[in-house]
Design a protein around this motif. Structure first.
Motif, PDB file in Angstrom:
ATOM      1  N   ASN A  71      -4.601   2.461  -8.096  1.00 19.15           N
ATOM      2  CA  ASN A  71      -4.226   3.756  -8.672  1.00 19.15           C
ATOM      3  C   ASN A  71      -3.516   3.530  -9.995  1.00 19.15           C
ATOM      4  OD1 ASN A  71      -5.313   5.139  -6.510  1.00 19.15           O
ATOM      5  ND2 ASN A  71      -3.395   5.223  -5.393  1.00 19.15           N
ATOM      6  N   ASN A  72      -3.265   4.594 -10.725  1.00 18.73           N
ATOM      7  CA  ASN A  72      -2.650   4.482 -12.035  1.00 18.73           C
ATOM      8  C   ASN A  72      -1.136   4.335 -11.900  1.00 18.73           C
ATOM      9  OD1 ASN A  72      -1.938   4.537 -14.697  1.00 18.73           O
ATOM     10  ND2 ASN A  72      -3.215   6.304 -15.215  1.00 18.73           N
ATOM     11  N   VAL A  73      -0.702   3.130 -11.598  1.00 17.22           N
ATOM     12  CA  VAL A  73       0.717   2.843 -11.377  1.00 17.22           C
ATOM     13  C   VAL A  73       1.495   3.001 -12.679  1.00 17.22           C
ATOM     14  CG1 VAL A  73       2.369   1.136 -10.543  1.00 17.22           C
ATOM     15  CG2 VAL A  73       0.116   1.307  -9.480  1.00 17.22           C
TER      16      VAL A  73
ATOM     17  N   PRO B 140       7.378   9.808   0.962  1.00 14.78           N
ATOM     18  CA  PRO B 140       8.751   9.289   1.043  1.00 14.78           C
ATOM     19  C   PRO B 140       9.072   8.281  -0.067  1.00 14.78           C
ATOM     20  CG  PRO B 140       7.692   9.192   3.197  1.00 14.78           C
ATOM     21  CD  PRO B 140       6.635   9.559   2.205  1.00 14.78           C
ATOM     22  N   CYS B 141       8.049   7.540  -0.522  1.00 14.84           N
ATOM     23  CA  CYS B 141       8.255   6.600  -1.628  1.00 14.84           C
ATOM     24  C   CYS B 141       8.598   7.366  -2.899  1.00 14.84           C
ATOM     25  CB  CYS B 141       7.004   5.754  -1.857  1.00 14.84           C
ATOM     26  SG  CYS B 141       6.475   4.767  -0.445  1.00 14.84           S
ATOM     27  N   LYS B 142       7.826   8.411  -3.167  1.00 14.99           N
ATOM     28  CA  LYS B 142       8.075   9.245  -4.347  1.00 14.99           C
ATOM     29  C   LYS B 142       9.464   9.862  -4.280  1.00 14.99           C
ATOM     30  CE  LYS B 142       3.264  10.720  -4.839  1.00 14.99           C
ATOM     31  NZ  LYS B 142       2.380  11.883  -4.826  1.00 14.99           N
ATOM     32  N   GLU B 143       9.870  10.249  -3.085  1.00 14.53           N
ATOM     33  CA  GLU B 143      11.166  10.895  -2.883  1.00 14.53           C
ATOM     34  C   GLU B 143      12.331   9.963  -3.218  1.00 14.53           C
ATOM     35  OE1 GLU B 143      13.441  12.002   1.141  1.00 14.53           O
ATOM     36  OE2 GLU B 143      11.550  13.099   0.888  1.00 14.53           O
ATOM     37  N   GLU B 144      12.190   8.669  -2.912  1.00 13.64           N
ATOM     38  CA  GLU B 144      13.314   7.755  -3.136  1.00 13.64           C
ATOM     39  C   GLU B 144      13.340   7.145  -4.542  1.00 13.64           C
ATOM     40  OE1 GLU B 144      13.538   4.433  -0.423  1.00 13.64           O
ATOM     41  OE2 GLU B 144      11.691   3.565  -1.173  1.00 13.64           O
ATOM     42  N   MET B 145      12.284   7.286  -5.309  1.00 12.38           N
ATOM     43  CA  MET B 145      12.233   6.662  -6.634  1.00 12.38           C
ATOM     44  C   MET B 145      13.357   7.118  -7.578  1.00 12.38           C
ATOM     45  SD  MET B 145      10.105   4.241  -6.948  1.00 12.38           S
ATOM     46  CE  MET B 145       8.980   3.502  -5.803  1.00 12.38           C
ATOM     47  N   PRO B 146      13.682   8.411  -7.662  1.00 13.63           N
ATOM     48  CA  PRO B 146      14.806   8.789  -8.538  1.00 13.63           C
ATOM     49  C   PRO B 146      16.131   8.150  -8.108  1.00 13.63           C
ATOM     50  CG  PRO B 146      13.493  10.714  -7.997  1.00 13.63           C
ATOM     51  CD  PRO B 146      12.994   9.592  -7.136  1.00 13.63           C
ATOM     52  N   ALA B 147      16.362   8.031  -6.813  1.00 11.01           N
ATOM     53  CA  ALA B 147      17.583   7.392  -6.318  1.00 11.01           C
ATOM     54  C   ALA B 147      17.577   5.901  -6.662  1.00 11.01           C
ATOM     55  CB  ALA B 147      17.720   7.599  -4.815  1.00 11.01           C
TER      56      ALA B 147
ATOM     57  N   VAL C 176       4.836   5.281 -13.161  1.00 10.09           N
ATOM     58  CA  VAL C 176       6.104   4.726 -13.631  1.00 10.09           C
ATOM     59  C   VAL C 176       6.582   5.484 -14.871  1.00 10.09           C
ATOM     60  CG1 VAL C 176       7.165   2.662 -14.643  1.00 10.09           C
ATOM     61  CG2 VAL C 176       5.747   2.471 -12.588  1.00 10.09           C
ATOM     62  N   LYS C 177       5.666   5.752 -15.781  1.00 12.49           N
ATOM     63  CA  LYS C 177       6.024   6.474 -17.009  1.00 12.49           C
ATOM     64  C   LYS C 177       6.463   7.902 -16.691  1.00 12.49           C
ATOM     65  CE  LYS C 177       4.250   7.920 -21.467  1.00 12.49           C
ATOM     66  NZ  LYS C 177       3.074   8.114 -22.296  1.00 12.49           N
ATOM     67  N   ASP C 178       5.708   8.594 -15.842  1.00  8.22           N
ATOM     68  CA  ASP C 178       6.039   9.981 -15.480  1.00  8.22           C
ATOM     69  C   ASP C 178       7.389  10.089 -14.786  1.00  8.22           C
ATOM     70  OD1 ASP C 178       3.593  10.699 -16.536  1.00  8.22           O
ATOM     71  OD2 ASP C 178       2.619  11.007 -14.575  1.00  8.22           O
ATOM     72  N   ASN C 179       7.762   9.060 -14.022  1.00  7.26           N
ATOM     73  CA  ASN C 179       9.026   9.066 -13.285  1.00  7.26           C
ATOM     74  C   ASN C 179      10.154   8.333 -14.005  1.00  7.26           C
ATOM     75  OD1 ASN C 179       8.524  10.372 -10.473  1.00  7.26           O
ATOM     76  ND2 ASN C 179       6.711   9.140 -10.904  1.00  7.26           N
ATOM     77  N   GLU C 180       9.863   7.852 -15.223  1.00  5.38           N
ATOM     78  CA  GLU C 180      10.837   7.171 -16.075  1.00  5.38           C
ATOM     79  C   GLU C 180      11.560   6.034 -15.343  1.00  5.38           C
ATOM     80  OE1 GLU C 180      13.335  10.296 -17.628  1.00  5.38           O
ATOM     81  OE2 GLU C 180      11.679  11.201 -18.740  1.00  5.38           O
TER      82      GLU C 180
END
Length: 173
Positions: free
Chosen positions: A111-113, A81-88, A117-121
């Motif tokens: 973990n490789n934060v 759910p965290c990954k899901e809300e990151m683009p929003a 962050v880079k992958d999700n811009e």
């Protein structure tokens, strides 16, 4: 006759209770110091201050954002759910960063934060809760959990679970 006596006794008891409540009412405080809360942290409490390092290793403190609304989000890289809300959150940050600051507190810094962050811009500040102290202070049990903090440092709202862009807009009203 007995029924009337019982009803009168109950009625008298309710009136007496109401009078006691009225005359011995104590005023509620405007804000509760969240560090003294025993059942978790929520709306109406003063947001506990903290200082964490960002991805560049610089210290960032919540108190540095007094005078600005803050969306304080607790998350982890492994959390769907965290990954899901990151683009929003990124969209919300791009459109509202002048009025609202997002502070995203990562709870799995081992973990490789940076890669996440880079992958999700992501461009909003990411803070690392290295020892879990901030997570404990805010009584985070489920993630994502987001707090809306006003300009004076009071928690206005608490949201558990992922949010859409529209929910973020509504939460900030």
């Amino acid at each position: 006759m007995v029924k009337k006596a019982i009803a009168a006794g109950i009625l008298a008891g309710l009136v007496l209770f109401a009078l006691v409540q009225h005359f011995y009412k104590t005023e509620e405080p405007q804000a509760i110091e969240a560090s003294k809360a025993t059942t978790g942290i929520g709306a109406g409490m003063v947001a506990p201050t903290f200082t964490l390092k960002n991805l560049a290793g610089e210290e960032v403190s919540l108190k540095d954002y007094r005078g600005k609304k803050v969306m304080l989000n607790f998350w982890a890289t492994w959390c769907p759910p965290c990954k899901e809300e990151m683009p929003a959150m990124e969209q919300f940050y791009k459109e509202n960063s002048k009025e609202v600051e997002i502070l995203a507190v990562n709870l799995d810094p081992q973990n490789n934060v940076k890669s996440f962050v880079k992958d999700n811009e992501l461009t909003f500040p990411i803070l690392l809760d290295q020892d879990g102290t901030t997570q404990q202070t805010y009584s985070i049990i489920s993630i994502p959990t987001t707090f809306i903090i006003n300009e004076q440092g009071l928690i206005l709202k608490k949201h558990i679970g992922s949010m859409t862009f529209e929910q973020m807009q509504e939460l900030m009203k």
